[in-house]
Design an enzyme around this catalytic site. Structure first.
Site, PDB file in Angstrom:
ATOM      1  N   GLU A  96       0.784  -1.228   0.000  1.00  0.00           N
ATOM      2  CA  GLU A  96       0.000   0.000   0.000  1.00  0.00           C
ATOM      3  C   GLU A  96       0.824   1.290   0.000  1.00  0.00           C
ATOM      4  OE1 GLU A  96      -3.299   0.325  -0.191  1.00  0.00           O
ATOM      5  OE2 GLU A  96      -3.612  -1.844  -0.324  1.00  0.00           O
TER       6      GLU A  96
ATOM      7  N   SER B 218     -50.855 -28.260  40.348  1.00  0.00           N
ATOM      8  CA  SER B 218     -50.430 -28.501  41.731  1.00  0.00           C
ATOM      9  C   SER B 218     -49.122 -27.818  42.084  1.00  0.00           C
ATOM     10  CB  SER B 218     -50.308 -30.004  41.977  1.00  0.00           C
ATOM     11  OG  SER B 218     -51.574 -30.620  41.917  1.00  0.00           O
TER      12      SER B 218
END
Length: 844
Positions: free
Chosen positions: A88, A467
């Site tokens: 780059e 229950s």
């Protein structure tokens, strides 16, 4: 003449230089006026995804478009830095932010092509563009970029600029930064990259999509080799290293973020909370959400819930193929048609779609989505008797072709060595497990598979308790002066109101006359529960339930409350059982332990739980504890409201376990205690009563006997089954862990039904709880509860609950001082007679 020309040229160039200088100054001033301050890059926050983690720091989920893990410069290997510089910006260490040679080259190409396609940008300029500017290609943007680059070089070191670049740049496939790119393409950390791998990554930022090594391997290989040649030209690698690297294949594959274990319902709750608090920034600002769950417990919950859902589904039979693509007398589909239809389906919990190509008596051949062929033998499908209804199943198949036909789209799985026929379950389940001392969620399951249904049944499903509600109402009776030795009649009840008759029944429908309350709880006697409710009054019981955290909007005000007609979520139920398990403290469940910002490791939220204080002397909230008489238990209770709650008003409290937004700024770190809502004496006795459901008593077995498989003395709990087995529950404790399990259909009209026996809390939900708790309690020491000072132990007569006569069957029972029996049981007189031959018989 020569001198005159020379003077003219000097004046000309001086004028040009002066004009250029003036233009440059004016241009610099013009383009600089709105530029940002580059010093902000010293503290820049890169866009980093939201991470949801376990209590142990293991990754559960990632949310956010950009995957990034920022690194410091000293964590970046030199081979990567060299590869990037060679690719780059070869003069990176020499220039002052802009590369004049690169600019001249870009201008030349731009004029030649009548457009600026070459940027000539340095690494510094790329950082400036990505952080501060738009991606447009124009002279004005380029000038601003250059000005920013020059300023950056003055404020930042080369290493700082390189660090920003390698953390910021896009490498493709949603990977931003070198750390994310290393893992995405190679499954490695940057320090593990080889020369050829570093070169490949260095070549991607120029055109991440075009050079993507997964989508375009040939382009990527050419690009990598070019980068290697650049590295050789600039002496970053030797000729030998170049020759070795250029011969290597790409060896890339896509690696998704490494999720340590699956907890999608947990992750979704955390994501929703973070989005509510931070909006879209939740996905980009680098937050880490540490939850309270652990890998061991969550995986155990996953496995137990999924296993028992599948077991239920297999018990109730095979519902048939997912789809019929062609019949025997029709033309079979071709391979492309089959592949297209299979690609529309996904796998769920190791179940994948397949199409049957051929079926004989002994085996069937099918094709999978990846076009591979599999064989299903009779062993792999012999379970598939036809489903007729929730309560009926057909005969088991005798050969493969009884069930499977060519042209069927089916589900298959391979749990071991052979392929098996499968089906997506219709039933669902939820599990919530928490620390009863502080409310920390240890595991939470909202359904069979999050991809099938994102509805979180653990926190949102309001289901009748059956229950499972009994311990709370029995606790209210203890508050009113009843004891675990109080006798209540286990006999049928018939209530007539107008033309309607209500007959609550035991399950199974057997009745044994007067029994102690402890037995009624342990054997889950429904008619005894109704009589207990009548004794204390419906309104008192309904109000008392609020002490356990149950929303009053959900509580029924009629006699059906005794049988669990009220609807609550599994989370609410687990919280309520924690009150009994921890000595009477109403803890608040929580899921998020802390939230960090990964950019600076700061803690922006730390949860401060309300804890159960076992050493505190604290009176519970006041209540009407006036002693009651049992003379009214055969009378119909006063149902002043006589109504069920409005469905639209029911509260799920699905946000209960998430932080309140306005509490995140609370800096008070002092210990906070949960409200003491139930007497520690009463909580101790009821907790012991719940052990009875597991271990039973002399001559009888509790409904939760399966929990004895845990091999621990400190476990207890309660089953729950609603009418027609539409909902089944098991809630209980072990050590300091409370866990609630629910199973049922999302369609409230569906029954869980029966096979060779009826489905119920004891045989359907309890096994889920046991298998989970085997793992969750593995490293939890057995808890010895200390008996409160105000609780005494008294020897009683097993049959009457009174003080025993000599020779009677006795047992020990807990009482709160002042409630113990003071009368002796009546001693039975023998009624046998003996005739002249010495034979005995009963007189009556």
């Amino acid at each position: 003449m020569f001198i005159r020309v020379l003077k003219f040229l000097l004046k000309f160039f001086a004028g040009c230089f002066l004009c250029g200088l003036i233009i440059s100054i004016v241009g610099y001033a013009y383009y600089s006026k709105d530029l940002p301050d580059v010093t902000t890059l010293k503290d820049v926050q890169l866009q980093t995804p939201l991470q949801v983690l376990s209590k142990d720091g293991e990754l559960i989920a990632i949310f956010g478009e950009r995957r990034r893990t920022p690194l410091k410069y000293n964590q970046m290997p030199q081979i990567v830095v060299n590869a990037v510089i060679a690719t780059e910006d070869s003069r990176f260490h020499e220039h002052f932010g802009i590369d004049l040679i690169g600019i001249i080259r870009a201008m030349y190409i731009g004029v030649k092509q009548k457009g600026f396609s070459q940027g000539g940008s340095t690494i510094t300029q790329q950082v400036a563009k990505n952080f501060f500017l738009t991606p447009e290609k124009s002279i004005s943007r380029k000038v601003r970029e250059m000005i920013l680059a020059i300023r950056m070089e003055k404020e930042l070191s080369k290493n700082e600029i390189m660090e920003l670049y390698l953390n910021m740049i896009n490498f493709g496939s949603r990977a931003y930064g070198i750390a994310s790119a290393s893992y995405t393409f190679f499954g490695k950390t940057p320090d593990q990259l080889t020369i050829d791998e570093a070169a490949l990554l260095a070549g991607l930022p120029n055109a991440p999509s075009a050079f993507n090594p997964i989508s375009h391997p040939n382009r990527a290989l050419t690009r990598r080799n070019w980068v290697l040649s650049r590295m050789l030209d600039q002496s970053y690698i030797t000729q030998a290293q170049y020759k070795e690297a250029i011969q290597k294949p790409l060896n890339v594959s896509y690696h998704a973020p490494q999720i340590e274990f699956s907890a999608p319902y947990v992750a979704e709750m955390a994501r929703q909370y973070m989005f509510e608090k931070f909006g879209e920034n939740a996905y980009t600002d680098g937050y880490k959400v540490y939850t309270t769950i652990t890998k061991q417990d969550q995986l155990a919950a996953n496995q137990s819930v999924q296993k028992h859902i599948i077991d239920y589904d297999i018990r109730h039979g095979y519902r048939g193929a997912e789809k019929i693509l062609w019949k025997n007398n029709e033309t079979p589909w071709d391979n492309e048609q089959i592949h297209q239809i299979l690609s529309k389906y996904m796998c769920y919990n190791s179940m994948c779609p397949a199409v049957v190509l051929k079926a004989t008596d002994k085996e069937a051949t099918a094709v999978l989505t990846d076009k591979s062929h599999i064989v299903i033998s009779f062993e792999g499908m012999k379970w598939a008797r036809p489903y007729i209804s929730d309560n009926r199943q057909g005969d088991f198949p005798k050969k493969v072709s009884d069930t499977l036909k060519a042209g069927q789209l089916i589900w298959v799985k391979k749990p071991a060595d052979i392929w098996e026929l499968a089906q997506i379950p219709g039933v669902n389940a939820a599990l919530v497990s928490l620390n009863s001392d502080d409310g920390a969620i240890k595991a939470i399951i909202g359904g069979y598979d999050f991809n099938l249904s994102k509805f979180n049944r653990a926190t949102q499903a309001l289901r009748q308790l059956g229950s499972n509600i009994k311990p709370f109402i029995y606790t209210a009776t203890l508050e009113k002066g009843l004891t675990m030795a109080t006798l209540l009649n286990d006999a049928p009840i018939v209530r007539t109101a107008g033309s309607e008759t209500w007959r609550p029944k035991n399950s199974p429908p057997t009745y044994e006359g007067p029994l102690r309350l402890r037995i009624g709880l342990g054997m889950s006697k429904n008619v005894m529960m109704v009589r207990a409710l009548r004794a204390i009054g419906i309104d008192y019981a309904a109000t008392y339930l609020e002490r356990f955290g149950f929303p009053k909007e959900n509580i029924s005000h009629n006699e059906s409350l005794a049988l669990g007609s009220a609807s609550f979520t599994p989370l609410q139920v687990a919280r309520a059982y924690s009150v009994i398990a921890n000595g009477g403290y109403l803890i608040t469940p929580y899921l998020i332990e802390r939230i960090e910002n990964s950019n600076d490791n700061s803690i922006i939220y730390q949860h401060q739980p309300l804890i159960a204080c076992h050493d505190c002397i604290d009176d519970p909230i006041a209540t009407d504890s006036t002693p009651i008489s049992l003379g009214n238990v055969e009378d119909i209770a006063n149902e002043s409201d006589n109504e069920e709650p409005e469905q639209g008003n029911l509260k799920s409290d699905d946000d209960l376990i998430l932080p309140k937004i306005n509490n995140t700024s609370d800096k008070n770190t002092a210990t906070k205690y949960a409200p003491h809502t139930i007497s520690s004496d009463i909580a101790f006795i009821m907790k012991d009563g719940l052990r009875t459901t597991v271990f039973g008593g002399p001559g009888w077995q509790g409904t939760a006997w399966r929990a004895k498989a845990l091999g621990r003395k400190d476990v207890g709990g309660k089953t729950g089954t609603t009418n027609a087995s539409k909902d089944v529950w098991f809630s209980g404790y072990g050590g300091n862990i409370v866990t609630t399990v629910w199973m049922g259909f999302d369609d409230h009209r569906r029954e869980l039904g029966r096979t060779f026996r009826a489905e119920g809390g004891a045989n359907t939900a309890n096994p889920v709880w046991v298998d989970y708790m085997k793992i969750a309690l593995k490293d939890v020491p057995v808890k010895e509860d200390i008996k409160p000072e105000n609780v005494i132990t008294v020897t009683i007569d097993q049959k009457t609950g009174l003080l025993p006569q000599s020779g009677a069957d006795t047992m020990s029972e807990y009482f709160i001082k002042g409630t113990e029996p003071t009368h002796y049981a009546t001693k039975e007189v023998g009624t046998e007679v003996t005739d002249s031959d010495g034979n005995t018989s009963e007189l009556f």
